[in-house]
Design a protein around this motif. Structure first.
Motif, PDB file in Angstrom:
ATOM      1  N   SER A  74      23.340  39.624  18.609  1.00 37.02           N
ATOM      2  CA  SER A  74      24.417  39.290  17.672  1.00 37.02           C
ATOM      3  C   SER A  74      24.530  40.329  16.565  1.00 37.02           C
ATOM      4  O   SER A  74      25.638  40.753  16.210  1.00 37.02           O
ATOM      5  CB  SER A  74      24.173  37.911  17.055  1.00 37.02           C
ATOM      6  N   VAL A  75      23.390  40.747  16.018  1.00 39.91           N
ATOM      7  CA  VAL A  75      23.398  41.772  14.974  1.00 39.91           C
ATOM      8  C   VAL A  75      23.987  43.069  15.533  1.00 39.91           C
ATOM      9  O   VAL A  75      24.807  43.725  14.882  1.00 39.91           O
ATOM     10  CB  VAL A  75      21.977  41.996  14.404  1.00 39.91           C
ATOM     11  N   SER A  76      23.604  43.424  16.736  1.00 38.35           N
ATOM     12  CA  SER A  76      24.106  44.644  17.363  1.00 38.35           C
ATOM     13  C   SER A  76      25.628  44.590  17.532  1.00 38.35           C
ATOM     14  O   SER A  76      26.331  45.560  17.243  1.00 38.35           O
ATOM     15  CB  SER A  76      23.429  44.851  18.722  1.00 38.35           C
ATOM     16  N   VAL A 118      24.868  44.410   5.483  1.00 32.83           N
ATOM     17  CA  VAL A 118      23.722  43.737   6.091  1.00 32.83           C
ATOM     18  C   VAL A 118      23.645  42.262   5.678  1.00 32.83           C
ATOM     19  O   VAL A 118      23.429  41.387   6.522  1.00 32.83           O
ATOM     20  CB  VAL A 118      22.401  44.460   5.721  1.00 32.83           C
ATOM     21  N   TYR A 119      23.854  41.978   4.407  1.00 31.08           N
ATOM     22  CA  TYR A 119      23.791  40.595   3.931  1.00 31.08           C
ATOM     23  C   TYR A 119      24.781  39.715   4.694  1.00 31.08           C
ATOM     24  O   TYR A 119      24.437  38.617   5.143  1.00 31.08           O
ATOM     25  CB  TYR A 119      24.074  40.523   2.420  1.00 31.08           C
ATOM     26  N   ASP A 120      25.993  40.189   4.865  1.00 31.11           N
ATOM     27  CA  ASP A 120      27.026  39.408   5.556  1.00 31.11           C
ATOM     28  C   ASP A 120      26.706  39.241   7.047  1.00 31.11           C
ATOM     29  O   ASP A 120      26.961  38.185   7.623  1.00 31.11           O
ATOM     30  CB  ASP A 120      28.395  40.056   5.386  1.00 31.11           C
ATOM     31  N   ILE A 121      26.147  40.282   7.641  1.00 30.56           N
ATOM     32  CA  ILE A 121      25.746  40.178   9.052  1.00 30.56           C
ATOM     33  C   ILE A 121      24.673  39.102   9.213  1.00 30.56           C
ATOM     34  O   ILE A 121      24.760  38.255  10.101  1.00 30.56           O
ATOM     35  CB  ILE A 121      25.243  41.536   9.583  1.00 30.56           C
ATOM     36  N   ILE A 158      17.771  47.871  10.767  1.00 31.22           N
ATOM     37  CA  ILE A 158      19.085  47.319  10.394  1.00 31.22           C
ATOM     38  C   ILE A 158      19.608  47.987   9.120  1.00 31.22           C
ATOM     39  O   ILE A 158      18.941  48.002   8.093  1.00 31.22           O
ATOM     40  CB  ILE A 158      18.999  45.787  10.208  1.00 31.22           C
ATOM     41  N   GLY A 159      20.788  48.551   9.225  1.00 35.10           N
ATOM     42  CA  GLY A 159      21.456  49.139   8.068  1.00 35.10           C
ATOM     43  C   GLY A 159      20.947  50.509   7.659  1.00 35.10           C
ATOM     44  O   GLY A 159      21.195  50.944   6.541  1.00 35.10           O
ATOM     45  N   THR A 160      20.231  51.204   8.532  1.00 34.45           N
ATOM     46  CA  THR A 160      19.619  52.471   8.118  1.00 34.45           C
ATOM     47  C   THR A 160      20.317  53.726   8.620  1.00 34.45           C
ATOM     48  O   THR A 160      20.137  54.783   8.048  1.00 34.45           O
ATOM     49  CB  THR A 160      18.156  52.540   8.594  1.00 34.45           C
ATOM     50  N   SER A 161      21.042  53.643   9.715  1.00 38.12           N
ATOM     51  CA  SER A 161      21.670  54.854  10.260  1.00 38.12           C
ATOM     52  C   SER A 161      23.090  54.531  10.703  1.00 38.12           C
ATOM     53  O   SER A 161      23.602  53.456  10.415  1.00 38.12           O
ATOM     54  CB  SER A 161      20.841  55.389  11.435  1.00 38.12           C
TER      55      SER A 161
END
Length: 160
Positions: free
Chosen positions: A33-35, A45-48, A107-110
């Motif tokens: 789901s995150v992907s 990221v917070y909203d995801i 998550i959220g790094t690249s």
């Protein structure tokens, strides 16, 4: 009473093994789901996390809620993630917990492609953990109940 207690303890062991399978399967869904959110929607990221936490299959993942609460107070995502994983009461083994902690560094790094590639790798880790947990449940789930009943019967016989 001894026999009932023994059977209940075996049932508890079996139930815990089944719970591990469910949690690890939920982790696979969470990562997928995150992907998908990263690929198609590109939310912060917070909203995801907030959106993913609402999924029925992810409601049992308590570390997400703890992470979101910490982020709501203004803490950094990585700090909040590790806090959530450390606070989690879920029955992760040490290796699984370490992989879960390191997942937060992805998550959220690249860019989206890099994140999706790393999430795919983490999904394969949790898929392997899930398969192992499923094998353990199939191997030991019923056996634990049977052995507990036999142990209780043996103790009962010795008490007579």
């Amino acid at each position: 009473m001894v026999l009932i207690g023994a059977v209940l303890s075996g049932t508890m062991i079996s139930s815990r093994l089944k719970k591990r399978v469910e949690i690890l399967e939920a982790m696979e869904i969470f990562i997928s789901s995150v992907s998908l959110e990263i690929e198609f929607i590109s939310l912060p990221v917070y909203d995801i996390l907030r959106k993913t936490a609402r999924l029925e299959s992810c409601k049992g993942l308590d570390f997400i809620t703890a992470c979101l609460e910490k982020m709501k107070k203004g803490d950094d995502f990585r700090v909040s993630w590790i806090y959530g994983v450390d606070k989690s009461l879920l029955p992760f083994k040490a290796e699984e917990r370490e992989k879960l902690k390191s997942l937060g560094s992805v998550i959220g790094t690249s860019d989206a492609d890099g994140q999706r590639a790393m999430l795919s790798l983490y999904k394969s880790y949790f898929s392997a953990f899930s398969n192992k947990a499923r094998q353990d449940y199939e191997k030991y789930g019923k056996t634990s109940i049977t052995l507990s009943a036999l142990l209780g019967a043996g103790i009962l016989i010795l008490m007579m």
